[in-house]
Design a protein around this motif. Structure first.
Motif, mmCIF file in Angstrom:
data_model
loop_
_atom_site.group_PDB
_atom_site.id
_atom_site.type_symbol
_atom_site.label_atom_id
_atom_site.label_comp_id
_atom_site.label_asym_id
_atom_site.label_seq_id
_atom_site.Cartn_x
_atom_site.Cartn_y
_atom_site.Cartn_z
ATOM 1 N N ARG A 352 13.307 10.562 -7.765
ATOM 2 C CA ARG A 352 13.485 10.462 -6.329
ATOM 3 C C ARG A 352 12.200 10.961 -5.704
ATOM 4 O O ARG A 352 11.774 12.092 -5.923
ATOM 5 N N ASP A 360 10.248 8.342 3.904
ATOM 6 C CA ASP A 360 11.570 8.036 3.380
ATOM 7 C C ASP A 360 11.628 8.346 1.895
ATOM 8 O O ASP A 360 10.618 8.347 1.200
ATOM 9 N N TYR A 361 12.827 8.568 1.459
ATOM 10 C CA TYR A 361 12.998 8.820 0.034
ATOM 11 C C TYR A 361 13.334 7.531 -0.681
ATOM 12 O O TYR A 361 14.132 6.727 -0.209
ATOM 13 N N PHE A 362 12.719 7.368 -1.788
ATOM 14 C CA PHE A 362 13.004 6.189 -2.598
ATOM 15 C C PHE A 362 13.383 6.612 -4.001
ATOM 16 O O PHE A 362 12.885 7.630 -4.491
ATOM 17 N N LYS A 371 16.080 1.799 -2.364
ATOM 18 C CA LYS A 371 16.628 2.652 -1.333
ATOM 19 C C LYS A 371 17.941 2.032 -0.865
ATOM 20 O O LYS A 371 17.996 0.827 -0.602
ATOM 21 N N ASP A 372 18.939 2.830 -0.788
ATOM 22 C CA ASP A 372 20.270 2.367 -0.385
ATOM 23 C C ASP A 372 20.734 1.177 -1.219
ATOM 24 O O ASP A 372 21.433 0.304 -0.730
#
Lengths: 1042, 176
Positions: A352, A360-362, A371-372
């Motif tokens: 992460r 943003d976190y990936f 992501k998502d």
């Protein structure tokens, strides 16, 4: 491409090694080159500082110099090229032209225009500029002065293009060609040799030098047949083109100044690529997939898109663990959101990370960013297409899944709107503003201009009309509006709006009563009620169709290329998706069957199902076929409301409509009840083959002739020839007939009446008889029965259709009670009327004959008309006049039956037998007599249907003298050989392009090919003569494949 | 909404009905033919209440049928957009429920059912509020508002909503 290679080297070096060093090296390299190149390159270098177009003369000189340098030395040019290429990155636009031409000479694979543009040098420089900030450390380590020097050195060179990047509009304007500039001429050349022509011109220029007064020549990839030449005067162009074979210089056209820029402008595809645009991937695993742009890097021509990943986790795990990965190329994993937990379970390392740019976190899995659940992928702009993207509803839905909120919808809308057709909004449309200050304002379209739509706002205090950009508008509907879908997958469907969710409507479809989700943009208000497409070819929604494999069903949904058919399998609903070609024919006949209590059920009667899974359902019978009812229950939501049930599992509710109780005949109903159980079908069939009752005097003995009493007959001979009437009494060889047209009872010879006028000949034969009086009737017939033949039940030979039932049908006197209790006659002459209508499952479709036949309307012939349910063939009345004297009531009449004799002699009309050709008799001895049965000939395909058995396809091998046939079962003729009676066989109707055999007529026995079908006629190409004939389809049988 | 109106129709009568009872025959045939039918303009003909006038019959050539122009009074029922109706639920499924108000079939989509009512599948599919106090199932009586109508040759189909004040179940058979 040498130059490319150079770039790549740079690229490779830079990220890995120390930046500074890389640059130094590069510089050194370049400097070396430049030294080598001497004068020319210095000039070029200088040109970097010059506004490229402003000093044209200068540049031209340069250009010439270049050329001299490169080509003047003859073959030497080639040697130098690679180096020159490297340097050419720094050439200005003008100078580059020659390098391009050069390149082309060497290898024409590159896109001329793209190369011709200034983007490469720009790009290169741009990249460098861009990279700088990525490495901030570098600066700290050096003293400012050194840095300054370095920058100076580097950027002095590229300053020019950099400026270019930022040119203002005004400056751009200044570059546009003016009247004083050279003009562009369009010259015709040989197709496909545009490039060659230009290269020739260049060569000529090289050879001749300044003598040639043209400035440049250009071939465009997308323009065939023409090249452009830049020159001051037309004469110069002509001069230059003189002697070049591939150029036709007779006609030289001047390109108007205005259009000059268009000629050479490069269409930039990336123009409208912006965040949140929908695009589609062009290559790779994700080819065709919808993606959403999340970031655009115009400089590097790269785009970051959000995709639904197609990742085979197992394969990925294998790969990451270094196991052997089996490469299955054909397999593309289905799109699925990435589930990190799942990945972890497979021991895939998931990191992460925070993206430094966006914060943003990936999740990083094997170098891919997620992501998502979405995959974020950076791809080249070239590998996506952004034009004309029309995301389908489902695709958009998927994208929405994890993300939900409505804001992103608006963004995606913009893409949708971009694809609107012209004339999307029409005056009077209700619209809503979806963007900007006026958001959510409703109004009506007043006027549409190019981009702007004038709307009359709903709110009172606003000005009368407002001009709003088309893109800010969306059509607006309210729940309850009746709409029609005009584009998209649901195109053609209609329904009522149930809910409006922004630009998405939920519609309750009129036909399926299901919800459909559509974009408001795809819909127009309409009062029309359709189910979308309701027909393909000859088949319509709710038709009963016979399928290829002899199963049958009701069309319950028409899709774009196929039908959904509810098969005629009682007990469980079976749905099949069939293509048009899999449908054999439409079954369109009125048959009636008996319900559990032996009441007659015909189409439109309301029945209730009392057994089976659909027990309790109730509705009108839509179709009847082979003892199976298709019931339409409007409360049944599945299968378009159709339920399939066995007839004996149902009971009739209320009266049978078909029985005519609508007319108030209560006793017809009674009659039904009294009807004795019917004898099963098959035995009757056989009897059909037996002695035909009809005209044959001999056989009329006993109860036989009672059957004639009450029937409407036509007198064929004698003073009353042509009269019709009702038989009152049969006395031996004479009958007493009450004439319809005169109040009079006459006695005529039994042989001189055609007693089955009602039944008469098949309609198709009629015209051939050319009997005057009938003629008028016929026209009406044909159209009425287009489908008759093909649909018959097996066992009924196509040719019979008309003649089966000697009488009675109520159709021709719709208001008459058809009801004399049927047992009357049934009991009375069971034998002779063996073929009585009830049993004819195969009787042709009844087309209601609306107009009551004059004269017959009131004839409540007791024996005759009441065959209500029994005789579904309403249409037969149409035949009432049909002149077929010989047409017996024996539909299946076997040949050779004695009765034929009986009438043959006396029959004026009577040679017939074989419709159409009087002379046929001789030719078809087998069929002798009156049998209108199929004229079976060897080698044709037939469906053999025996009582209680499935029908089987077979091939007629031999026709026996008694009319029955030796049939080899199996469509390839490898089954058992059986002997089948004609009435057990049904000819397999040929379809287009089938080989056929002609069963009757002068061409009897001939083979041919059915090249077309026109209504009930087939267009046949006869093998022997190669003639094209138009023959009645019933006369054609499909030829067995040898 | 119900209306009492006068309509006209050409009746064809078979000659066998001629005689003393011609008028009765004509009227009974008229009733049979007309009652229960639906026309887009007037809606369902619920009942014939009287005959205004029977015109002169015209014999049709060839058939012997006689055509009488008949003016009759009848009660018609025609649903309108926005009208509030009381109807009996006939079927419930996940898309919504069907209700009937006399001859008119009304569909109430689940989008037009208050959001707090959830579909419960089972033997007796129904829509129920979270607290279970209100339940819509087969044979419930509901008050609904018609928001759209579609008129075919033979039926009128409506879409209704119960997502509004004072709409919804008015009589629950299961409660009683």
């Amino acid at each position: 491409m040498p130059r490319r290679r150079g770039d790549e080297e740079d690229e490779d070096l830079e990220p890995e090694e120390d930046q500074e060093q890389a640059y130094d090296e590069e510089e050194e390299e370049e400097e070396e080159e430049e030294e080598e190149r001497g004068m020319a390159s210095r000039k070029r270098r200088r040109s970097n500082f010059i506004d490229d177009l402003a000093e044209e003369d200068d540049e031209e000189e340069e250009e010439e110099d270049d050329d001299d340098d490169d080509y003047g030395g003859g073959g030497g040019g080639r040697k130098h090229r690679p180096k020159r290429r490297l340097g050419s990155q720094f050439l200005d636009i003008e100078a580059q032209v020659d390098s391009d031409e050069d390149e082309e000479e060497e290898d024409a694979e590159d896109d001329f225009i793209v190369d011709g543009g200034a983007d490469l040098p720009d790009d290169d420089v741009g990249r460098r500029i861009h990279r700088r900030p990525l490495l901030p450390r570098e600066d700290e380590q050096e003293d400012v002065e050194a840095l300054e020097r370095r920058i100076q050195a580097r950027y002095s060179r590229s300053a020019q293009p950099e400026l270019d990047d930022e040119t203002t509009d005004v400056e751009q304007q200044a570059l546009l060609p003016s009247v004083r500039d050279p003009k562009l001429w369009m010259v015709k050349c040989a197709i496909g040799r545009e490039r060659e022509a230009v290269v020739c011109l260049m060569q000529k220029y090289i050879d001749k030098g300044p003598e040639l007064q043209i400035r440049s020549a250009v071939a465009l990839d997308h323009l065939k047949n023409y090249i452009y030449v830049e020159a001051d005067k037309e004469a110069h162009v002509k001069e230059a083109c003189k002697g070049l074979r591939s150029i036709f210089s007779q006609k030289v056209m001047l390109v108007p100044i205005r259009e000059m820029t268009d000629v050479l402008s490069v269409e930039s595809k990336a123009i409208d690529l912006s965040r949140d645009t929908w695009v589609r991937m062009k290559i790779g695993t994700y080819k065709g997939d919808l993606a959403k742009v999340v970031d655009v890097d115009n400089v590097r021509q790269r785009v970051t898109v959000k995709l639904i990943p197609r990742i085979d986790l197992q394969a990925l795990a294998n790969k990451l663990e270094g196991r052997e990965v089996v490469k299955k190329k054909a397999f593309v994993p289905p799109p699925r959101f990435m589930n990190v937990d799942e990945a972890r379970e497979l021991h895939i390392r998931v990191e992460r990370r925070r993206d430094p740019m966006t914060g943003d976190y990936f999740e990083n899995i094997g170098g891919m960013l997620f992501k998502d659940g979405f995959l974020y992928k950076t791809v080249s702009m070239k590998s996506i297409s952004s034009q004309n993207i029309k995301p389908t509803f489902d695709e958009l839905e998927k994208f929405r899944q994890p993300g939900e909120n409505g804001d992103s919808d608006m963004a995606s809308l913009s893409t949708l709107f971009a694809n609107r057709k012209k004339g999307h909004f029409l005056k009077g449309d209700a619209v809503i503003v979806v963007k900007g200050d006026l958001k959510n304002l409703k109004g009506w379209v007043e006027k549409v201009e190019e981009e702007n739509v004038h709307i009359r706002p709903e709110m009172k205090d606003l000005p009368a009309t407002l001009a709003v950009n088309e893109k800010e508008l969306c059509k607006y509907f309210e729940p309850g509006n009746h709409v029609k879908v005009v584009s998209g997958t649901q195109e053609g469907a209609t329904g009522m709006v149930v809910k409006v969710e922004q630009h998405v409507l939920i519609i309750l479809s009129d036909t399926t009563k299901e919800h459909i989700r559509v974009f408001a943009d795809d819909v127009v208000e309409s009062s029309e009620v359709t189910s979308g497409v309701t027909r393909i070819g000859d088949y319509e929604l709710h038709d009963l169709v016979l399928l290829d494999n002899l199963s049958f069903g009701v069309v319950i949904r028409v899709e774009s290329e196929a039908f959904q058919v509810l098969k005629g399998v009682p007990d469980r609903p079976e749905i099949a998706l069939v293509k048009l070609r899999e449908i054999k024919c439409k079954i369109d006949k009125k048959i009636s069957v008996q319900d559990r209590y032996k009441n007659t059920v015909s189409a439109k009667d309301v029945v209730r199902i009392i057994e089976g899974p659909c027990k309790g359902k109730q509705g009108p019978v839509e179709h009847i076929y082979r003892g199976v009812l298709f019931i339409y229950d409007r409360h049944h939501l599945e299968h378009a409301g159709f339920i399939c049930a066995k007839a004996h599992c149902c009971i009739i509710v209320g009266g049978s409509r078909a029985n005519g109780d609508r007319n108030g005949d209560s006793y017809s109903r009674l009659a039904n009840l009294k009807t004795p159980p019917r004898i099963p079908q098959s035995p009757k069939r056989f009897s059909r083959g037996g002695p035909p009752i009809d005209s044959g005097g001999r056989h009329r003995g006993g109860r036989g002739h009672d059957g004639l009493v009450g029937t409407t007959v036509k007198i064929r001979l004698g003073p009353y020839k042509g009269y019709r009437g009702r038989v009152i009494e049969v006395k031996g060889a004479t009958v007493r007939v009450e004439l319809e047209s005169q109040m009079k009872v006459v006695t005529v010879d039994r042989n001189s009446i055609s007693d089955n006028v009602v039944v008469s000949t098949p309609y198709r034969d009629a015209p051939r008889y050319g009997i005057g009086s009938e003629t008028p009737m016929h026209p009406s017939r044909t159209p009425l029965h287009p489908y008759m033949t093909p649909m018959r039940d097996p066992g009924a030979t196509p040719i019979h259709d008309g003649m089966r039932t000697p009488m009675r049908d109520r159709a021709w006197n719709p208001y008459t009670p058809m009801s004399p209790p049927r047992d009357n006659w049934e009991d009375g002459n069971p034998g002779s009327w063996g073929t009585s209508p009830q049993y004819q499952a195969g009787s042709p479709p009844s087309r209601a004959y609306e107009a009551p036949t004059p004269g017959s309307g009131w004839a409540n012939t007791p024996g005759g008309n009441y065959s209500e349910a029994g005789t579904p063939r309403d249409s037969s009345s149409a035949y009432a006049n049909a002149p077929s004297p010989y047409l017996p009531s024996t539909p299946g009449g076997q040949p050779m039956t004695p009765n034929s004799v009986s009438y043959l002699p006396g029959t004026p009309g009577g040679q017939p037998m074989t419709p159409g050709t009087g002379g046929l008799d001789a030719m078809s001895p087998v069929i002798g007599g009156d049998s209108e049965g199929p004229y079976f000939v060897p080698d044709i395909l037939v469906n053999v249907r025996r009582s209680g058995e499935e029908s089987v396809v077979g091939i007629v091998r031999e026709v026996l003298p008694d009319g029955s046939c030796r049939v080899v079962l199996g469509s390839s003729g490898n089954g058992d050989t059986i002997t089948a009676l004609p009435n057990e066989m049904e000819i397999v109707g040929p379809r287009k392009n089938d080989k056929i055999k002609i069963m009757a007529g002068v061409l009897r026995g001939a083979t041919g090919k059915l090249i077309g079908v026109d209504g009930s006629d087939g267009i046949v190409k006869v093998d022997d003569t190669l003639d094209v004939k138009i023959l009645d389809l019933v006369l054609l049988a499909k030829l067995a494949q040898p | 909404m119900f209306f009492h109106i006068v309509l006209e129709r050409n009746m064809q009568l078979h000659p066998r009905h001629f005689g003393r009872n011609l008028r009765e025959n004509l009227v009974s045939k008229l009733m049979k033919d007309v009652e229960g039918t639906c026309s887009g303009r007037h809606g369902f003909v619920v009942a014939i209440t009287g005959i205004e006038n029977i015109g002169k019959g015209l014999i049709r050539d060839g058939t012997g049928f006689v055509t009488f122009p008949v003016k009759y009074q009848c009660v018609v029922f025609r649903p309108f957009k926005g009208e509030i109706l009381e109807a009996v639920v006939t079927m419930v499924n996940k898309m919504g429920f069907f209700a009937e108000a006399g001859p008119v079939q009304i569909f109430v989509s689940n989008h037009l059912i208050p959001d707090d009512m959830e579909f419960q599948i089972g033997d007796m599919p129904n829509y129920t509020t979270s607290d279970g106090s209100v339940k819509i199932q087969k044979d419930s009586e509901v008050r609904l508002k018609i928001i759209g109508t579609r008129v075919d040759a033979t039926e009128i189909f409506c879409i209704g909503t119960i997502k509004d004040d004072f709409l919804g179940v008015i009589n629950d058979p299961s409660a009683g």
